[in-house]
Design a protein around this motif. Structure first.
Motif, PDB file in Angstrom:
ATOM      1  N   SER A  29       0.821  -1.220   0.000  1.00 20.70           N
ATOM      2  CA  SER A  29       0.000   0.000   0.000  1.00 20.70           C
ATOM      3  C   SER A  29       0.848   1.260   0.000  1.00 20.70           C
ATOM      4  O   SER A  29       0.435   2.278  -0.566  1.00 20.70           O
ATOM      5  CB  SER A  29      -0.936   0.006   1.208  1.00 20.70           C
ATOM      6  OG  SER A  29      -0.195  -0.062   2.404  1.00 20.70           O
ATOM      7  N   TRP A  30       2.036   1.217   0.582  1.00 21.96           N
ATOM      8  CA  TRP A  30       2.862   2.421   0.668  1.00 21.96           C
ATOM      9  C   TRP A  30       3.389   2.888  -0.682  1.00 21.96           C
ATOM     10  O   TRP A  30       3.763   4.041  -0.840  1.00 21.96           O
ATOM     11  CB  TRP A  30       4.028   2.241   1.656  1.00 21.96           C
ATOM     12  CG  TRP A  30       4.852   1.002   1.453  1.00 21.96           C
ATOM     13  CD1 TRP A  30       4.739  -0.169   2.146  1.00 21.96           C
ATOM     14  CD2 TRP A  30       5.903   0.808   0.507  1.00 21.96           C
ATOM     15  NE1 TRP A  30       5.661  -1.088   1.682  1.00 21.96           N
ATOM     16  CE2 TRP A  30       6.388  -0.505   0.683  1.00 21.96           C
ATOM     17  CE3 TRP A  30       6.481   1.599  -0.470  1.00 21.96           C
ATOM     18  CZ2 TRP A  30       7.427  -1.036  -0.084  1.00 21.96           C
ATOM     19  CZ3 TRP A  30       7.515   1.076  -1.235  1.00 21.96           C
ATOM     20  CH2 TRP A  30       7.976  -0.226  -1.036  1.00 21.96           C
ATOM     21  N   ILE A  31       3.412   2.018  -1.701  1.00 18.31           N
ATOM     22  CA  ILE A  31       3.928   2.428  -3.006  1.00 18.31           C
ATOM     23  C   ILE A  31       2.819   2.752  -4.011  1.00 18.31           C
ATOM     24  O   ILE A  31       3.070   3.330  -5.058  1.00 18.31           O
ATOM     25  CB  ILE A  31       4.910   1.390  -3.580  1.00 18.31           C
ATOM     26  CG1 ILE A  31       5.810   2.053  -4.628  1.00 18.31           C
ATOM     27  CG2 ILE A  31       4.179   0.185  -4.138  1.00 18.31           C
ATOM     28  CD1 ILE A  31       7.060   1.328  -4.935  1.00 18.31           C
ATOM     29  N   LYS A  32       1.582   2.426  -3.670  1.00 15.64           N
ATOM     30  CA  LYS A  32       0.473   2.674  -4.596  1.00 15.64           C
ATOM     31  C   LYS A  32       0.330   4.144  -5.004  1.00 15.64           C
ATOM     32  O   LYS A  32       0.103   4.431  -6.182  1.00 15.64           O
ATOM     33  CB  LYS A  32      -0.833   2.137  -4.017  1.00 15.64           C
ATOM     34  CG  LYS A  32      -0.887   0.621  -4.029  1.00 15.64           C
ATOM     35  CD  LYS A  32      -2.177   0.093  -3.458  1.00 15.64           C
ATOM     36  CE  LYS A  32      -2.171  -1.425  -3.462  1.00 15.64           C
ATOM     37  NZ  LYS A  32      -3.408  -1.975  -2.932  1.00 15.64           N
ATOM     38  N   ARG A  34       2.644   6.307  -5.436  1.00 22.34           N
ATOM     39  CA  ARG A  34       3.709   6.581  -6.412  1.00 22.34           C
ATOM     40  C   ARG A  34       3.348   5.982  -7.767  1.00 22.34           C
ATOM     41  O   ARG A  34       3.582   6.605  -8.808  1.00 22.34           O
ATOM     42  CB  ARG A  34       5.035   6.012  -5.896  1.00 22.34           C
ATOM     43  CG  ARG A  34       6.192   6.209  -6.835  1.00 22.34           C
ATOM     44  CD  ARG A  34       6.603   7.668  -6.935  1.00 22.34           C
ATOM     45  NE  ARG A  34       7.773   7.802  -7.769  1.00 22.34           N
ATOM     46  CZ  ARG A  34       7.763   8.341  -8.989  1.00 22.34           C
ATOM     47  NH1 ARG A  34       6.667   8.877  -9.489  1.00 22.34           N
ATOM     48  NH2 ARG A  34       8.866   8.389  -9.693  1.00 22.34           N
ATOM     49  N   TYR A  75      13.249   0.277  -2.942  1.00 22.15           N
ATOM     50  CA  TYR A  75      12.737   0.400  -1.583  1.00 22.15           C
ATOM     51  C   TYR A  75      12.871  -0.925  -0.853  1.00 22.15           C
ATOM     52  O   TYR A  75      12.768  -1.995  -1.456  1.00 22.15           O
ATOM     53  CB  TYR A  75      11.252   0.785  -1.610  1.00 22.15           C
ATOM     54  CG  TYR A  75      10.990   2.095  -2.304  1.00 22.15           C
ATOM     55  CD1 TYR A  75      11.018   3.290  -1.593  1.00 22.15           C
ATOM     56  CD2 TYR A  75      10.706   2.145  -3.668  1.00 22.15           C
ATOM     57  CE1 TYR A  75      10.766   4.499  -2.226  1.00 22.15           C
ATOM     58  CE2 TYR A  75      10.460   3.344  -4.301  1.00 22.15           C
ATOM     59  CZ  TYR A  75      10.491   4.523  -3.582  1.00 22.15           C
ATOM     60  OH  TYR A  75      10.261   5.716  -4.203  1.00 22.15           O
ATOM     61  N   ASN A  78       9.726  -2.056   4.019  1.00 18.64           N
ATOM     62  CA  ASN A  78       8.949  -1.058   4.768  1.00 18.64           C
ATOM     63  C   ASN A  78       8.675   0.216   3.984  1.00 18.64           C
ATOM     64  O   ASN A  78       8.038   1.126   4.494  1.00 18.64           O
ATOM     65  CB  ASN A  78       9.669  -0.689   6.067  1.00 18.64           C
ATOM     66  CG  ASN A  78       9.556  -1.750   7.115  1.00 18.64           C
ATOM     67  OD1 ASN A  78       8.531  -2.412   7.220  1.00 18.64           O
ATOM     68  ND2 ASN A  78      10.602  -1.938   7.876  1.00 18.64           N
ATOM     69  N   GLY A  79       9.219   0.298   2.782  1.00 21.73           N
ATOM     70  CA  GLY A  79       9.010   1.491   1.969  1.00 21.73           C
ATOM     71  C   GLY A  79      10.102   2.530   2.118  1.00 21.73           C
ATOM     72  O   GLY A  79       9.959   3.655   1.627  1.00 21.73           O
ATOM     73  N   ASN A  80      11.202   2.167   2.767  1.00 18.79           N
ATOM     74  CA  ASN A  80      12.333   3.086   2.903  1.00 18.79           C
ATOM     75  C   ASN A  80      13.194   3.018   1.646  1.00 18.79           C
ATOM     76  O   ASN A  80      13.538   1.919   1.187  1.00 18.79           O
ATOM     77  CB  ASN A  80      13.188   2.716   4.117  1.00 18.79           C
ATOM     78  CG  ASN A  80      12.380   2.764   5.397  1.00 18.79           C
ATOM     79  OD1 ASN A  80      11.686   3.728   5.669  1.00 18.79           O
ATOM     80  ND2 ASN A  80      12.461   1.696   6.179  1.00 18.79           N
TER      81      ASN A  80
END
Length: 111
Positions: A29-32, A34, A75, A78-80
């Motif tokens: 979900s954290w990359i959606k 982008r 990434y 964790n999306g870092n």
């Protein structure tokens, strides 16, 4: 004889499938946001999101055809954003990553 070969084929197939890992093709979900940004730019043709495993962890490589560099948007799980260094060299990641799968390509549905 044909029946015996068929039975052996079925048995081998069943055991071969049990050893495979099931891939989860879900996009984190954290990359959606982008990916949506790339889609909405109208110029994302050739862009991809690829997942790979390195040192037992998942990494996500987002390639955008608008970017002037390759592997600049990688990434961790964790999306870092990954920072390439002597402790985490790009060359080692490229050489030792496994299980490469494409999760998204420009124009695909983002689920």
């Amino acid at each position: 004889m044909k029946k015996l070969i068929f039975i052996v084929f079925i048995v081998v197939s069943v055991f071969a499938c049990k050893n495979r890992e099931r891939e989860d093709p879900a996009i984190p979900s954290w990359i959606k946001p982008r990916l949506e940004e790339l889609e909405n730019s109208g110029d994302c043709i050739g862009s991809t999101l690829q997942r790979s495993t390195y040192s037992g962890m998942n990494y996500y490589d987002l390639y955008s055809n608008k970017s002037s560099c390759v592997y600049c948007e990688v990434y961790d799980y964790n999306g870092n954003l990954v920072e390439w260094s002597e402790d985490f060299p790009l060359s080692d990641w490229l050489e030792n990553r496994t299980k490469l799968i494409i999760l998204w390509e420009c124009g695909d549905e983002i689920y």
